[in-house]
Design a protein around this motif. Sequence first.
Motif, PDB file in Angstrom:
ATOM      1  N   ALA A 143       0.799  -1.356   0.101  1.00 41.64           N
ATOM      2  CA  ALA A 143      -0.002  -0.104   0.042  1.00 41.64           C
ATOM      3  C   ALA A 143       0.937   1.277   0.142  1.00 41.64           C
ATOM      4  CB  ALA A 143      -0.770   0.115   1.185  1.00 41.64           C
ATOM      5  N   LYS A 166       4.075   1.201  -1.244  1.00 46.93           N
ATOM      6  CA  LYS A 166       4.836   1.290  -2.330  1.00 46.93           C
ATOM      7  C   LYS A 166       3.941   1.830  -3.658  1.00 46.93           C
ATOM      8  CE  LYS A 166       6.388  -2.679  -4.359  1.00 46.93           C
ATOM      9  NZ  LYS A 166       7.262  -3.874  -4.462  1.00 46.93           N
ATOM     10  N   PHE A 167       2.910   1.233  -3.554  1.00 48.23           N
ATOM     11  CA  PHE A 167       1.859   1.653  -4.810  1.00 48.23           C
ATOM     12  C   PHE A 167       0.768   2.841  -4.309  1.00 48.23           C
ATOM     13  CE2 PHE A 167       2.768  -2.739  -5.392  1.00 48.23           C
ATOM     14  CZ  PHE A 167       3.797  -2.709  -6.593  1.00 48.23           C
ATOM     15  N   ILE A 195      -2.134   3.686  -7.231  1.00 48.58           N
ATOM     16  CA  ILE A 195      -2.261   3.246  -8.692  1.00 48.58           C
ATOM     17  C   ILE A 195      -3.401   2.349  -9.015  1.00 48.58           C
ATOM     18  CG2 ILE A 195       0.261   4.014  -9.105  1.00 48.58           C
ATOM     19  CD1 ILE A 195       0.766   1.054  -9.509  1.00 48.58           C
ATOM     20  N   GLY A 196      -3.692   1.558  -8.173  1.00 44.33           N
ATOM     21  CA  GLY A 196      -4.749   0.759  -8.152  1.00 44.33           C
ATOM     22  C   GLY A 196      -4.289  -0.616  -9.276  1.00 44.33           C
ATOM     23  N   ILE A 197      -5.387  -1.267  -9.366  1.00 40.17           N
ATOM     24  CA  ILE A 197      -4.907  -2.657 -10.045  1.00 40.17           C
ATOM     25  C   ILE A 197      -5.721  -2.915 -11.446  1.00 40.17           C
ATOM     26  CG2 ILE A 197      -4.468  -5.040  -9.974  1.00 40.17           C
ATOM     27  CD1 ILE A 197      -4.422  -4.534  -6.867  1.00 40.17           C
ATOM     28  N   ILE A 249      -2.197 -11.430  -9.661  1.00 38.38           N
ATOM     29  CA  ILE A 249      -1.174 -11.092  -8.749  1.00 38.38           C
ATOM     30  C   ILE A 249      -1.014 -11.717  -7.502  1.00 38.38           C
ATOM     31  CG2 ILE A 249      -1.137  -8.649  -9.443  1.00 38.38           C
ATOM     32  CD1 ILE A 249      -2.893  -7.946  -7.013  1.00 38.38           C
ATOM     33  N   ALA A 302       2.044  -6.835 -11.590  1.00 33.66           N
ATOM     34  CA  ALA A 302       1.231  -5.832 -12.591  1.00 33.66           C
ATOM     35  C   ALA A 302       1.914  -4.477 -12.828  1.00 33.66           C
ATOM     36  CB  ALA A 302      -0.150  -6.091 -12.081  1.00 33.66           C
ATOM     37  N   ALA A 303       2.706  -3.955 -11.743  1.00 33.35           N
ATOM     38  CA  ALA A 303       3.113  -2.837 -12.139  1.00 33.35           C
ATOM     39  C   ALA A 303       4.583  -2.747 -12.795  1.00 33.35           C
ATOM     40  CB  ALA A 303       3.304  -2.239 -10.543  1.00 33.35           C
ATOM     41  N   GLY A 355       9.845  -2.361  -8.564  1.00 36.73           N
ATOM     42  CA  GLY A 355      10.415  -3.585  -8.228  1.00 36.73           C
ATOM     43  C   GLY A 355       9.723  -4.449  -7.491  1.00 36.73           C
ATOM     44  N   LEU A 391       9.430  -9.196  -6.270  1.00 32.53           N
ATOM     45  CA  LEU A 391       9.726 -10.199  -6.850  1.00 32.53           C
ATOM     46  C   LEU A 391       8.432 -10.971  -7.042  1.00 32.53           C
ATOM     47  CD1 LEU A 391      12.507 -11.656  -4.266  1.00 32.53           C
ATOM     48  CD2 LEU A 391      12.868 -10.971  -6.484  1.00 32.53           C
ATOM     49  N   LEU A 444       6.256 -12.015  -5.098  1.00 32.38           N
ATOM     50  CA  LEU A 444       6.249 -13.116  -4.136  1.00 32.38           C
ATOM     51  C   LEU A 444       5.141 -12.755  -2.987  1.00 32.38           C
ATOM     52  CD1 LEU A 444       9.554 -14.781  -4.083  1.00 32.38           C
ATOM     53  CD2 LEU A 444       7.324 -15.539  -5.311  1.00 32.38           C
ATOM     54  N   GLY A 445       5.020 -11.708  -2.567  1.00 32.29           N
ATOM     55  CA  GLY A 445       4.559 -11.105  -1.334  1.00 32.29           C
ATOM     56  C   GLY A 445       2.883 -11.588  -1.263  1.00 32.29           C
ATOM     57  N   TYR A 491       1.433 -13.653  -3.006  1.00 31.62           N
ATOM     58  CA  TYR A 491       1.602 -15.182  -2.861  1.00 31.62           C
ATOM     59  C   TYR A 491       1.649 -16.091  -1.503  1.00 31.62           C
ATOM     60  CZ  TYR A 491       2.938 -20.226  -4.025  1.00 31.62           C
ATOM     61  OH  TYR A 491       3.087 -21.400  -3.816  1.00 31.62           O
ATOM     62  N   SER A 530      -6.413   0.701  -4.045  1.00 29.62           N
ATOM     63  CA  SER A 530      -6.879  -0.555  -3.857  1.00 29.62           C
ATOM     64  C   SER A 530      -7.184  -0.977  -2.513  1.00 29.62           C
ATOM     65  CB  SER A 530      -5.788  -1.494  -4.318  1.00 29.62           C
ATOM     66  OG  SER A 530      -5.131  -1.082  -5.361  1.00 29.62           O
TER      67      SER A 530
HETATM   68  P1  ADP Z   1       5.796  -7.440  -5.182  1.00 27.12           P
HETATM   69  O1  ADP Z   1       6.690  -7.773  -4.349  1.00 27.12           O
HETATM   70  O2  ADP Z   1       6.424  -7.603  -6.712  1.00 27.12           O
HETATM   71  O3  ADP Z   1       5.090  -6.297  -4.995  1.00 27.12           O
HETATM   72  P2  ADP Z   1       3.436  -8.868  -4.613  1.00 27.12           P
HETATM   73  O4  ADP Z   1       3.025  -9.976  -4.701  1.00 27.12           O
HETATM   74  O5  ADP Z   1       3.260  -8.135  -3.027  1.00 27.12           O
HETATM   75  O6  ADP Z   1       4.608  -8.563  -5.290  1.00 27.12           O
HETATM   76  O7  ADP Z   1       2.402  -7.998  -5.466  1.00 27.12           O
HETATM   77  C1  ADP Z   1       2.135  -8.268  -6.880  1.00 27.12           C
HETATM   78  C2  ADP Z   1       1.894  -7.181  -7.543  1.00 27.12           C
HETATM   79  O8  ADP Z   1       0.655  -6.962  -7.289  1.00 27.12           O
HETATM   80  C3  ADP Z   1       2.755  -6.080  -7.572  1.00 27.12           C
HETATM   81  O9  ADP Z   1       3.924  -6.190  -8.514  1.00 27.12           O
HETATM   82  C4  ADP Z   1       1.508  -4.918  -7.905  1.00 27.12           C
HETATM   83  O10 ADP Z   1       1.706  -4.759  -9.253  1.00 27.12           O
HETATM   84  C5  ADP Z   1       0.401  -5.461  -7.658  1.00 27.12           C
HETATM   85  N1  ADP Z   1      -0.087  -4.616  -6.396  1.00 27.12           N
HETATM   86  C6  ADP Z   1       0.257  -5.423  -4.966  1.00 27.12           C
HETATM   87  N2  ADP Z   1      -0.385  -4.388  -4.075  1.00 27.12           N
HETATM   88  C7  ADP Z   1      -1.035  -3.160  -4.718  1.00 27.12           C
HETATM   89  C8  ADP Z   1      -1.625  -2.122  -4.113  1.00 27.12           C
HETATM   90  N3  ADP Z   1      -1.670  -1.751  -3.074  1.00 27.12           N
HETATM   91  N4  ADP Z   1      -1.659  -1.349  -5.201  1.00 27.12           N
HETATM   92  C9  ADP Z   1      -1.442  -1.596  -6.774  1.00 27.12           C
HETATM   93  N5  ADP Z   1      -0.859  -2.793  -7.122  1.00 27.12           N
HETATM   94  C10 ADP Z   1      -0.565  -3.546  -6.029  1.00 27.12           C
END
Ligand code: ADP
Length: 660
Positions: free
Chosen positions: A554, A556-557, A583-585, A593, A600-601, A607, A609, A611-612, A614, A637
Amino acid sequence: MVTARAGADIPVAILVVEDRAEDRTALRAMLSSGDYELVEASSGPEALRKLLTCEFAVLLVDVMMPGMTGFELASIVRERERTASIPIIFMTGEGSDVELVYRGYRTGAVDYLIKPLVPEIVRAKVEVFVELCRHRRRTEQQAALLMQAERERNELRLVELRLASERHYRQLAEAVPDIIWTASADGQVDYLSQRWFQYTGLSLEQSASGWRAAMHPDDVPLVDRAWEESVRSGTSFQMEARLRASDGSYRWHLARAVIERDASAGVTSWLGTLTDIEDQKRIEGVLAEFKGTLDAVLDAVLIFHPHTLDMQYVNRGASLLTGRSQSELLALRPFELIVDFDEARLRELLAPLHAGSQGVVSTEMRWRRKDDRDIPVDASFQIVLIDGTRLVCIARDVTARKLAELERAQLYDEAVAAVRVRDEFLSVASHELRTPLTSLQLQLEILRRPRKPTQPPLSAEAVKAKVDAVSRQATRLSHLVNELLDVSRIDEGTLELEFARVDLARVARDVVGRLAGDAERVGSVVRLTVGESVVGRWDALRLEQVLSNLLSNALKFGAGKPVEVTVERKSALAVMTIRDQGIGIAPGDIERIFERFERAAPTRRYGGLGLGLYIVRQIVEAHGGQVRAESVPGLGSTFTVELPLGQPATQENACGLDAR
Ligand code: ADP
């Protein structure tokens, strides 16, 4: 009367009932006429007897008779259905009581004659009834004649119809290459199609005994027995027999007959065919020595006539492949087995064989089984010389091969996808790991590098700032490494959960506190709303990891905007939501995701991995809960985690997280 004479051909009788002989004589004299027959009775009972045997136009009845009076006789006559409508004329003495006359009318008299009788009056009255009777009979006769004519017309029409349908039937029978025959219910052959006469060269008279006329003498007893049995039991008939052709040679024929039944299911006739199976027999003969071999192979072998395409031989393999008996197959033509093929298309396929431009035609096609299942086959067609030119088709069921091909293709696709994901991951991971490492090395380098004499020594704050930065990068590195370790533990099924009494509100406070520095760095305010304590049996460290991952995302995005975290209790669930305004999804990415390595970003900018989320889902599901995301791209989001308050129903989840 003219009309009476004109109808004198219709015989009419009248009955005189009179006990006195002289009166009868007088009446006889008065009524002697060629126009009608006069019948006499001397008493009521005699009159009744006569009425039983003859039909009368009118009764002349003396009223006063000893025994049965005229009135008594009249009432019996009226009661009987057969005689009820015969007109009765009473004869009575002069000066009779009026009462008597009325009584006569009441019992059914139509008229009176007063004695002594006046001949003209008697004749005139009788004539009227005679004529009436004649008229009625004439009308009846005409009606009967009309009905008869109508009946005959109908019968004629029926015969015409029957003939027309028979003609139609015969025309049809003449059009087919087989010999068609019919027989009556008792088995007598009563029709043979033209083809019979062409083939046998026999005349109609010579064919009087039906198809036996041209049958090989050796076959007659056997066929006769089978035919008689079929006729007796009313079951279909099928026999093979040799028939003599006009040139004296014999050819094998298959004789078949089915019963035709009327509406009441009685046998009305037999409809039969005689099919030339000589070629088929000959091929069977030629192939007899190979039969064992041909039947032992699992491939389907069909041999058919190159021009008529009539099937002449099929092996056991063909039966197995198509699910049809050998005799069913022999009644078909090869294209009827092939999906999407008709005669023209098969002929087109085989054309290169006839033209000699190709020795073998091989192709993949689909055959239709009797149970309507389609099976892929590799079929090859070839012209061979077996007792003349024949076409052989050898077909092999390639279902197993096709399946294996499909499986291979699927495996290949999966392997390619896995390699792509792995390559992508390696490049992402190396980048992700190198970034904090480089920064860490840089900070350490600055701290370690001897300072030039001209440079002032680093202030305590500057050193602290550098050490903080080093520590952050080290934390980041350890986070990434831990994520990787977690994923490999999930894959191996060795990620363990330790359940204890946990207050989720407290977990949330800790995590929000720990990430306060991160929030500050991105300029976001984190608002935490927790009501009463929300206590359940969970793994506290893993739930911290869940919230920490979601809150980090939250931030980061979240585009530096406020982030809200709420923890509440909703009936039997603990619900935690993390809402950002970033930025939303995109809708198409929402499910993806949560999968491994899915992001998706834009990678360069954000940046990670992949994996978070998942790991979040695996942990939440191992707790018997669920996690979902909702989002409006550009507006932010919301991630919602729901956890059951009690112990999770499933102690172990499918991904192999061990719950303790
Ligand atoms: P990463 O460690 O790459 O963020 P995550 O599994 O945590 O991996 O998230 C996967 C993807 O989901 C992210 O790369 C991003 O595109 C999207 N995402 C996750 N949380 C958010 C959020 N709060 N707002 C927008 N996009 C999100």
